[in-house]
Scaffold this active site. Structure first.
Site, PDB file in Angstrom:
ATOM      1  N   MET A   1      -9.084   9.213   8.032  1.00 15.36           N
ATOM      2  CA  MET A   1      -9.589   9.683   6.794  1.00 15.36           C
ATOM      3  C   MET A   1     -10.766  10.481   6.778  1.00 15.36           C
ATOM      4  SD  MET A   1      -9.653   5.727   4.850  1.00 15.36           S
ATOM      5  CE  MET A   1     -10.670   5.081   6.295  1.00 15.36           C
TER       6      MET A   1
ATOM      7  N   LYS B   1      -3.094   3.700  -2.929  1.00 16.30           N
ATOM      8  CA  LYS B   1      -4.490   4.352  -3.528  1.00 16.30           C
ATOM      9  C   LYS B   1      -3.972   5.575  -3.055  1.00 16.30           C
ATOM     10  CE  LYS B   1      -7.240   0.176  -3.129  1.00 16.30           C
ATOM     11  NZ  LYS B   1      -8.300  -0.364  -2.482  1.00 16.30           N
TER      12      LYS B   1
ATOM     13  N   ASP C   1       0.772  -1.167  -0.187  1.00 13.21           N
ATOM     14  CA  ASP C   1       0.090  -0.008   0.068  1.00 13.21           C
ATOM     15  C   ASP C   1       0.908   1.096   0.063  1.00 13.21           C
ATOM     16  OD1 ASP C   1      -2.422  -1.153  -0.152  1.00 13.21           O
ATOM     17  OD2 ASP C   1      -2.939  -0.881   2.065  1.00 13.21           O
TER      18      ASP C   1
END
Length: 246
Positions: A170, A63, A36
Site C-alpha cells: 500500500m 474498500k 473484500d
C-alpha cells in the site's frame, strides 16, 4: 437457533490457483461469503469462470482508498449477525488475513460474541508478487532478512542496509516519502527498488529504479495501486533489473 460459524479465509494475491484447497472447501460449504475487493473478488470471479459452483450469497464489503462503504466496525457486526442466524460464514480476505488484513481483530470480535472462528491462511502478496518479478526476498550472500511494512501511512526509518530487504505494501501514494526516508539511512540513494503493479492481474507491470530515482519513474509511468514495492540488493537479481522502463 444454533449459532453458525465464521471462517477467515485468505484469498491470496488474486489468482484462484493460489487459493488453498482448504480455503476452496470452506467457500463451497459456506452459506454466505463476506468478501473484500482486492484479491477476494478476483478469486471468486476466476472460480466462476472455471466452472466452480459456489451456492453462497456474496456480500461485498470491499474498500478503496478514501472510500469505505462498510466500515470495519460494520464488518465486525455483520459477521456476528450472520452467524447468529445460524449461517456458515466465510470472511474472504485478500492475501493472508493476518498480514495487514485486520484478521485477528475480526476474530476476537466474533469470538467475544460466543461464535466459533476458524482461520485458513492465504498466500500474502508480500511474498508472492515479488516472485513474479523474479525477486527473492532472501538470497544467500545477498540478503538474509526481510521486513514487510505497510506504507499506507508515511513510514519511519527502518533499520538495516541493502542486505535487509524491505517490502512495502500500500505504498504508491507515499512512495516519495518512503524512498527519501530509506535513502537517508545506510541503504543510500543508489539502492535498487522495484515496483510490481497489479501482481496477478491484467495490468501486471514492473518498474525498476533506485531509491533516488523511483519516485520520478513512478510519476512518469503513472504507477497505480495495487502495487508492491521491494527495496534492497535482491532487486538486482530480477530479469527486469537490466531493462530500462519505457
Amino acid at each position: 437457533m444454533t449459532l453458525g460459524t465464521v471462517t477467515l479465509v485468505g484469498a491470496g494475491p488474486g489468482d484462484a490457483g493460489l487459493l488453498t484447497l482448504r480455503g476452496l472447501r470452506a467457500l463451497q460449504q459456506a452459506d454466505v461469503i463476506v468478501a473484500d475487493r482486492l484479491g477476494a473478488r478476483a478469486v471468486l470471479a476466476q472460480l466462476a469462470d472455471e466452472g466452480v459452483q459456489l451456492d453462497a450469497e456474496v456480500i461485498d464489503v470491499g474498500k478503496r482508498p478514501g472510500h469505505h462503504p462498510v466500515p470495519q466496525d460494520g464488518i465486525n457486526e455483520l459477521l456476528v449477525s450472520l452467524a447468529q442466524q445460524g449461517r456458515r460464514v466465510v470472511r474472504l480476505k485478500g492475501g493472508d488475513p493476518f498480514v495487514f488484513g485486520r484478521g485477528r481483530e475480526e476474530q476476537l470480535f466474533v469470538e467475544a460474541a460466543g461464535i466459533a472462528v476458524e482461520v485458513i491462511p492465504g498466500v500474502t502478496s508480500a511474498v508472492a508478487v515479488p516472485g513474479l518479478a523474479g525477486i527473492p526476498l532472501t538470497q544467500r550472500g545477498i540478503a538474509e532478512t526481510f521486513t514487510v511494512a505497510s506504507a499506507h501511512d508515511q513510514i519511519e526509518a527502518l533499520g538495516g542496509g541493502r542486505d535487509h530487504t524491505v517490502v512495502l505494501l500500500m505504498g504508491v501514494n507515499t512512495l516519495g516519502h518512503s524512498a527519501h526516508v530509506l535513502a537517508a539511512g545506510s541503504r543510500g540513494a543508489d539502492c535498487p527498488v522495484a515496483i510490481i503493479e497489479d501482481g496477478f492481474g491484467a495490468r501486471q507491470r514492473v518498474t525498476v529504479g533506485t531509491l533516488g530515482t523511483i519516485a520520478h519513474l513512478s510519476a512518469v509511468r503513472q504507477v497505480r495501486s495495487p502495487a508492491v514495492v521491494v527495496v534492497g540488493d535482491v532487486v538486482a537479481l530480477s530479469p527486469h533489473a537490466g531493462i530500462s522502463p519505457s
